[in-house]
Design an enzyme around this catalytic site. Structure first.
Site, PDB file in Angstrom:
ATOM      1  N   ASN A  26     -61.449  11.080 -16.207  1.00  0.00           N
ATOM      2  CA  ASN A  26     -62.302  12.171 -16.653  1.00  0.00           C
ATOM      3  C   ASN A  26     -63.499  12.211 -15.716  1.00  0.00           C
ATOM      4  O   ASN A  26     -64.517  11.555 -15.970  1.00  0.00           O
ATOM      5  CB  ASN A  26     -62.761  11.958 -18.105  1.00  0.00           C
ATOM      6  CG  ASN A  26     -63.738  13.029 -18.555  1.00  0.00           C
ATOM      7  OD1 ASN A  26     -63.709  14.158 -18.075  1.00  0.00           O
ATOM      8  ND2 ASN A  26     -64.620  12.679 -19.478  1.00  0.00           N
ATOM      9  N   MET A  66     -62.752  17.909 -15.942  1.00  0.00           N
ATOM     10  CA  MET A  66     -63.024  17.445 -17.309  1.00  0.00           C
ATOM     11  C   MET A  66     -61.711  17.176 -18.019  1.00  0.00           C
ATOM     12  O   MET A  66     -60.787  17.984 -17.946  1.00  0.00           O
ATOM     13  CB  MET A  66     -63.821  18.492 -18.074  1.00  0.00           C
ATOM     14  CG  MET A  66     -63.978  18.212 -19.550  1.00  0.00           C
ATOM     15  SD  MET A  66     -65.055  16.829 -19.885  1.00  0.00           S
ATOM     16  CE  MET A  66     -66.619  17.612 -19.486  1.00  0.00           C
ATOM     17  N   CYS A  67     -61.677  16.073 -18.699  1.00  0.00           N
ATOM     18  CA  CYS A  67     -60.489  15.738 -19.477  1.00  0.00           C
ATOM     19  C   CYS A  67     -60.912  15.011 -20.744  1.00  0.00           C
ATOM     20  O   CYS A  67     -62.012  14.468 -20.834  1.00  0.00           O
ATOM     21  CB  CYS A  67     -59.544  14.838 -18.673  1.00  0.00           C
ATOM     22  SG  CYS A  67     -58.871  15.624 -17.196  1.00  0.00           S
ATOM     23  N   GLY A  68     -60.012  15.012 -21.715  1.00  0.00           N
ATOM     24  CA  GLY A  68     -60.154  14.146 -22.866  1.00  0.00           C
ATOM     25  C   GLY A  68     -59.191  12.997 -22.691  1.00  0.00           C
ATOM     26  O   GLY A  68     -57.977  13.215 -22.517  1.00  0.00           O
ATOM     27  N   HIS A  99     -55.605  14.694 -21.866  1.00  0.00           N
ATOM     28  CA  HIS A  99     -55.728  16.124 -22.186  1.00  0.00           C
ATOM     29  C   HIS A  99     -56.583  16.755 -21.096  1.00  0.00           C
ATOM     30  O   HIS A  99     -57.763  16.411 -20.946  1.00  0.00           O
ATOM     31  CB  HIS A  99     -56.345  16.303 -23.572  1.00  0.00           C
ATOM     32  CG  HIS A  99     -55.651  15.500 -24.624  1.00  0.00           C
ATOM     33  ND1 HIS A  99     -54.678  16.023 -25.449  1.00  0.00           N
ATOM     34  CD2 HIS A  99     -55.758  14.179 -24.959  1.00  0.00           C
ATOM     35  CE1 HIS A  99     -54.234  15.075 -26.254  1.00  0.00           C
ATOM     36  NE2 HIS A  99     -54.870  13.947 -25.972  1.00  0.00           N
TER      37      HIS A  99
END
Length: 641
Positions: free
Chosen positions: A80, A1-3, A55
């Site tokens: 992501n 998971m990433c932003g 992120h």
């Protein structure tokens, strides 16, 4: 998971704020709390600039900073997602790095689309191809990861892509990037003609069927019909992007299939009679095996460091939970928990996240006392009086909502199937005051751009559930607990494929199997715009990753290959006929009581529906979401990232 976030400008002068407002940055950082980074790529003739902001939530392989950059080619990658198949990833490798290497080796558009077609798992991405001055972006076929876009006539920021947004009345609207295919933005053409020129490579069915027309005009991609007038969209008809699942089997029974089971009561004995048939039992075991593999992929990926402890005393310390399940005790969630139990190390607890909303007008009244009060002209029974007295003594009785009751019962069944497992049943109790406060502070921005009463109810319920902060009872002692699990399993996708909603029964009664097949095709086609982007944003806000085993490519292909009559029998009573195949699997795995629980939507089971207004319809625009849209926030210098 990433932003992930990317902003495109048609100027060589770096804009003051690059559209990255504090609200967006805060949300991106919550999604990716382990590391943050940004970089800028520029083109000179004609001029453009792209800001990339990444992120990271670290879950597998080595910690990898995003955005990734290839020094040799100048390519940049924001990812992501998770690769669960299609491309080989070693246990110690990071999947973003592996996929980036594949993309950098591509020499043509067909190569890029072929690589993306092969990825099994949820994803959204942005890929900057420096040699061709192109920006590629998109979401997987089901839209399991959020990606939003915002178009602007201002040449200093013509396009923004982001996992999350921060809505404002003064901003251009954000919309979800349609999960209709892969988009390409030719930056040189945009810079030359000072506009936004997109090319869409749509999904193509593996059978050769062209789904472009359906994708453009159907419920699957409503956002494509609402593009601003200054945005030009071209659809590439080369059909290089292949749908990752087989088409839906629309075969109907040769004659109307009416079951010889009579009565309106959901009885597990009916399931046992089905399981006594060798053919049906074989099919059920095939389904269990396929779904078990999907769950296994999703629960073994979090890195578990077996050497993290030193010294004999610390080696005996209990493991921290890595896996949580959004758990109502219903057949979808309990089956996922049962299968996760197969693959999670036995000494590692599994968190069961159960959310309940207290209605201040019903304080001290549980379901039993409410039923008793409805018995007009009758003296209350001794059982009713005892329940009422217990409710008065128990300050938490207002949280005894339907999902809490079925959740506790499901916990008992899980303990019976594996007494050696430590199950943390997390009772997440939410008051009306907490609901209003968190909706205003965070949830409304995460649900946006969706805005219905249903989006509000489910978005809030899932946000509080995924937060995992509540009470746990262990050996008779109840105390506060916050789930540390970074992976959250959710049962979404089961109802859409196995005719689990009440509207499916109505559709079948009116239009038969042909109408039901059309409804199920539509359900899966629109799940990206109705559910998955919102749920990904809401769960990811806690630095956790949503995983959807029922939407695993292998699971969907298996279910799509079956005629609908094998998946559901809507001539049978509620609690049996809908999701029949799933109920048979649960019964076969020893989950007897849970296997016949009727479908209860989360907004009703948790009692959030009608909490603030008793006159709303699910499809109504939710004024509570609109009234808390954020004010115009100060722009942030990218150097502060």
């Amino acid at each position: 998971m990433c932003g992930i976030c990317c902003v495109v400008s048609l100027s060589l002068q770096t804009p003051d704020g690059w559209l990255l407002k504090e609200g967006i940055l805060d949300s991106l950082r919550r999604r990716g709390p382990n590391c943050s980074h940004q970089l800028v790529k520029s083109g000179l003739h004609p001029p453009y600039q792209c800001l990339f902001s990444g992120h990271v939530l670290h879950l597998r392989g080595r910690m990898t900073l995003q955005p990734l950059e290839d020094p040799a080619s100048g390519n940049v990658f924001l990812w992501n997602g998770e690769i669960f198949g299609g491309i080989h990833v070693e246990a110690e490798e990071n999947d973003a790095q592996v996929l980036f290497r594949h993309l950098c080796s591509c020499s043509s558009e067909s190569d890029i689309l072929s690589v993306l077609s092969s990825v099994q798992g949820p994803w959204s991405f942005v890929f900057y191809q420096a040699s061709r001055h192109c920006l590629w972006f998109g979401r997987d076929y089901f839209g399991r990861r959020s990606l939003l876009w915002q178009f602007n006539k201002d040449r200093d920021k013509i396009l923004a892509l982001s996992s999350v947004s921060a809505g404002s009345e003064n901003d251009s609207p954000w919309q979800e990037v349609p999960a209709s295919g892969i988009f390409k933005l030719d930056l040189q053409i945009c810079a030359t003609f000072k506009g936004v020129f997109l090319t869409l490579h749509p999904w193509k069915c593996p059978s050769g069927e062209n789904i472009t027309e359906e994708a453009m005009i159907g419920d699957r991609n409503p956002a494509l019909k609402d593009l601003p007038s200054h945005v030009s969209l071209t659809v590439n008809e080369s059909h290089l992007l292949v749908v990752p699942v087989v088409p839906l089997n629309t075969k109907q029974p040769e004659e109307s299939r009416f079951s010889d089971f009579t009565g309106n009561v959901a009885d597990v004995g009916i399931l046992r009679r089905f399981l006594a048939e060798d053919r049906k039992k074989k099919l059920v075991h095939q389904f269990i095996d396929v779904l078990s593999r999907a769950v296994k992929k999703r629960v073994i990926c979090p890195a578990r460091d077996t050497d993290q402890f030193e010294g004999e005393m610390l080696k005996a310390a209990p493991r921290r939970p890595q896996i949580a399940v959004l758990f109502s005790g219903g057949v979808d969630s309990i089956l996922l928990a049962r299968l996760a139990d197969r693959h999670v190390p036995l000494d590692e607890p599994i968190d069961l996240l159960n959310v309940a909303f207290a209605n201040p007008n019903q304080a001290g009244r549980n379901d039993s006392t409410q039923k008793c009060s409805k018995k007009k002209r009758q003296l209350p029974s001794l059982e009713c009086l005892n329940n009422a007295n217990t409710a008065k003594l128990d300050p938490l009785s207002s949280f005894n909502v339907p999902d809490r009751i079925t959740g506790r019962a499901g916990l008992g069944e899980l303990k019976a199937t594996n007494p050696s497992r430590s199950w943390n049943f997390v009772e997440i109790n939410v008051t009306l005051e907490e609901l209003k406060a968190m909706r205003r502070q965070q949830i409304s921005q995460l649900v946006y751009p969706l805005d219905t009463v249903l989006d509000d109810s489910i978005g809030c319920a899932v946000w509080f559930a995924a937060k995992g902060e509540g009470l746990v009872t262990n050996q008779g002692d109840t105390g506060p607990y916050k789930s540390p699990a970074k992976v959250v399993l959710t049962g979404i996708g089961a109802d859409e494929q196995l005719a689990g909603y009440s509207r499916h029964r109505v559709c079948f009664q009116k239009y038969g199997f042909e109408g039901l097949n059309k409804e199920l095709r539509m359900e899966l086609g629109r799940i990206s715009s109705r559910n998955l982007g919102r749920d990904d944003r809401v769960i990811g806000d806690h630095g956790k990753e949503a995983r959807f085993p029922f939407l695993d490519e292998e699971v969907v292909s298996f279910l799509n290959s079956l005629p609908v009559s094998e998946k559901a029998d809507l001539t049978l009573p509620r609690g049996i006929g809908e999701k029949l195949l799933l109920r048979l699997a649960a019964a076969e795995l020893g989950l007897t009581a849970s296997s016949v629980l009727p479908k209860r939507a989360m907004q009703f089971g948790s009692r959030i529906a009608k909490l603030e207004s008793s006159h709303e319809k699910a499809s109504d625009k939710c004024m509570r979401l609109r009234s808390v849209s954020v004010e115009e926030l100060p722009l942030m210098d990218p150097k502060l990232l």
